[in-house]
Structure formats: C-alpha cells, structure tokens
Design an enzyme around this catalytic site. Sequence first.
Site, PDB file in Angstrom:
ATOM      1  N   GLU A 175       4.480   3.333  -4.601  1.00 38.70           N
ATOM      2  CA  GLU A 175       5.833   2.802  -4.451  1.00 38.70           C
ATOM      3  C   GLU A 175       6.901   3.881  -4.594  1.00 38.70           C
ATOM      4  O   GLU A 175       7.861   3.720  -5.328  1.00 38.70           O
ATOM      5  CB  GLU A 175       6.073   1.695  -5.501  1.00 38.70           C
ATOM      6  CG  GLU A 175       4.866   0.823  -5.814  1.00 38.70           C
ATOM      7  CD  GLU A 175       4.393  -0.002  -4.644  1.00 38.70           C
ATOM      8  OE1 GLU A 175       5.147  -0.127  -3.662  1.00 38.70           O
ATOM      9  OE2 GLU A 175       3.279  -0.513  -4.682  1.00 38.70           O
ATOM     10  N   CYS A 176       6.772   4.985  -3.886  1.00 35.04           N
ATOM     11  CA  CYS A 176       7.629   6.143  -4.107  1.00 35.04           C
ATOM     12  C   CYS A 176       8.814   6.184  -3.139  1.00 35.04           C
ATOM     13  O   CYS A 176       8.838   5.477  -2.140  1.00 35.04           O
ATOM     14  CB  CYS A 176       6.815   7.424  -3.956  1.00 35.04           C
ATOM     15  SG  CYS A 176       5.270   7.412  -4.896  1.00 35.04           S
TER      16      CYS A 176
END
Length: 474
Positions: free
Chosen positions: A8-9
Amino acid sequence: MNLMKQTECTTILVGKNASLDGSTIIARSEDGGRNIIPEKFEVVMPDKQPKHYQSVISHQKIDDDDLLDNPLRYTGAPEASGDNGVWGAAGINSENVAMTATETITTNPRIQGIDPLLTKGGIGEEDFVTLTLPYLHSALDGVKRVGYLLEKYGTYEMNGMAFADKNEIWYLESIGGHHWIARRIPDDAYVVAPNRLNIDEFHFDSDGFMSDQNLKELIDEYHLNPDPDGYNMRHIFGSSTIKDAHYNNPRAWYVHNFFNPEFGGKPGDQNQPFICHANRKISIEDIKWVESSHYQDTPYDAYGDQGTPAQKKTFRPIGINRNFETHILQIRNDVPAKFAGVQWLAFGPNTFNSMVPFYTNVTTTPASFQTTPKFNLNKIFWLNKLAAQLGDTNFRVYGELETDFEQKSLAQCHKIQHDTDKRATNFAGKDLQKELEAANQKMADQVYDNTVELLGNMVDEGHGLMTLKYDLLD
C-alpha cells in the site's frame, strides 16, 4: 505462495532541477496491511552481503554467479523480524546510488494471459534491494540489473521501483512474469506513483526509455494496444477499475493539486499524467507533507469537518495507520560526494512523526532506530505508533501539537545537518564516518526526546477530555 506483502505504498520522485536545492530525490511510504510490520534502519557492510541467496517466500535460489564480487556498503530499512525475508525497502550505497523498492502496482488479464505472474519461484519485493543495491554504480545500472533479474528469474507480483544518482532518476515497472519497462524522469519534473501501473507515454528505441528486448513485438503480436497512435503503457498493461478510482487515483489527484493548484480534475480520474511539473521548487518538507496527507481541506478528510461520514471514507489517503516506514532518499549536488547521500527516515503513521536526515556514509545506525519486533518504547518505531494511535482519538486537539513537534524537530535536524556539513569538509575516511555517525546519533536522540515530549503534551491536553470523569463542578 504465502505473500507477506507491503502492498500500500505511495512513491514521489523529484528531478534535480525540480527540487529546492538541486538534489535528486526518490521517496516512498512503505505501508502494510492489518498487522503491524516493525521496520528498522541498518547498514549492510560488504562482508555481510550474502554469497548464497534463497528467497524466503518463493524459495527461489539465485545463482552464485549473480551475487557479484565486491559488493558495496549500503543502508536499508528492512523488516525487524526477518521472518519473511529481508524486505530491504530502500537505501543508498557507498557510491551514492539510491534505490527504493517496491511500489505494488496493478495489471490486467490480457498480459496475465500471455506472461502470467509466477505461482512457483521468482523474485519479489522481499528480494530486490538485497539483490540490486550493493552492485550499482549509477541509477541506470539499477534498471539494467533489475531487468536482467526479472528476465532470468521472473516474478510473482507487479512492482514499481526507482533508482537515483546525483544526475538522474529512473523508474521501472515489472510487466507480467518476466517483462519490464523503465523511464528516465526529466530533471525538471516530479512524479507521484500510487498502487497502479504508472508509466503512460512510452517511446521504444528513444533516449530516456528502456524495456526488455521483446516487449514491442509482444504488444503488436497480441494486439494489446488500444490507442490508435503511440504507446501508453498504463492503457496497455495497467488497470482502470473502480478500485483505482477510489484507492489509487485520488492520491495522485491530491498531490497534483498540492503542487499545481490549477490542476483541478476529479479524484477518480483514470488518466492523470505520470510526468508533471510543479509551480515551484519542491522541498523535503513538501514531500513529507504530501506523504502525511489525508485530503486536508476537502470533504474526504477523515479528520476534517467539511464532508459527510460517507465522504470521509470514500478515498484512501496517503497518510494512513498502515504507514510503517517512510523514506526520502536525497543525493545532494551542493556538497562533496563524501557526505552527499542522505536517507531521511520516519517510522509509523506519517500523521504523527518527523523525518530524520541520516547521513549514509556510515557503518552503524542509532540504537533507537534499530527496531525490535516486539513493543519497546526505547525504539522510535513503537513510540511513533503510540503517538499516532493516541493522536487519532482527537486530531482536532492533538494535531496542532504534532505540527509544533514536527516543525521543531525538522528545524533542529536542519541545524545539526548544516553544522555537520561545514565540519565534515575537513574529514575523510573513518574520521569522516565517525563525524557523520555522531551527527546521526544527535539527530536521532533529539527527535526521540521531542517525541517523548509530544506524548507528554498529548497526555496533558487529553486529561480533561476523557469520557471516564466526574467533576463536582460539571
């Protein structure tokens, strides 16, 4: 295959002519899932680089011939436990080459039907930094190295990653199981790359663009290009889904409007550009603010007062409880090369932490940043997690305390850095490393103490706000 992914960057890239001080900058918030993934800061010395390598997740063995001789020293921000492999995340090596890996990205069934992601073997986010960063002497080396590894070993996931030296930045995305594309970021441009395939406009056989040798033929053979003219890799290999419109695209939209208020558009727009130009030079503080953002001054801010309860949950923000480590890798061009590499680092949710500008020409890291897997308030990772979770209970009250804390911490770190830069010109070799290590320790100690002070101020402010109270004057 058990994928313990940090999925989830948000990546930010800034060319040297787009940054405030002429640095190349690559940054990313490394986020995870529901379970806390403690991260640490370390230096990997050449004699600690593995001579034999096997992935923990995929069990892929790497040929010894591909673990090159004479690896370089490098910094990293791996998982603290090591139970799921290294997950080196990001760092800068002794040649002042920076790498961040990886940004989990999207794909579509068309390419998956041609070159599927591997279900057995292959390399992934767990492996890329360890197998790449110690062998790089330029940003372009990073593209060539990862391209080689992808073609030889394949991958079980879609990933984006960035490389920087003092002159240029390259961004690479994997395509299917074995293919890849890369683009040089123009010196005057910035990029925001959320969890989608991001590279759009692409020119084969042109300077500034690279891919595996057979990619153009694959696109033409399987009729993958939906556009009448040119090649847009996001259209060809990426996705354009409802999830993108709610999870990925709004993050890019918010950053675009921060750097270019005239950008406008709608949060869910699918065709937001990859290469962008800000209306001003971009600072480290700008990047930290963006990586901490949660749609402030819009109806979509979970902490704001503009939107309805439904609007506040509509879009995924950049700053989130699942930020576990955030880095800004800076290769400076206004100081000598011997201390030009700086790894700005923060742990925990970005709403309640502060970046620390660590010099990377060092052999060790401050103890407070050497995170333990279990809760330990002597470690800044856990202290930041505590501050964020307490602050989340009443952001209206605690948010201003955080702002003051961060401004104070950044100012103090800048002062230490300026003073160290002046002194460090007189040192070399091990004496220089000791000087830089002392500065790193001083900055780490200062931010740790400031975080403890922030928690104390939050306790003072929150005492009278508790629900469990009874005052005779009420």
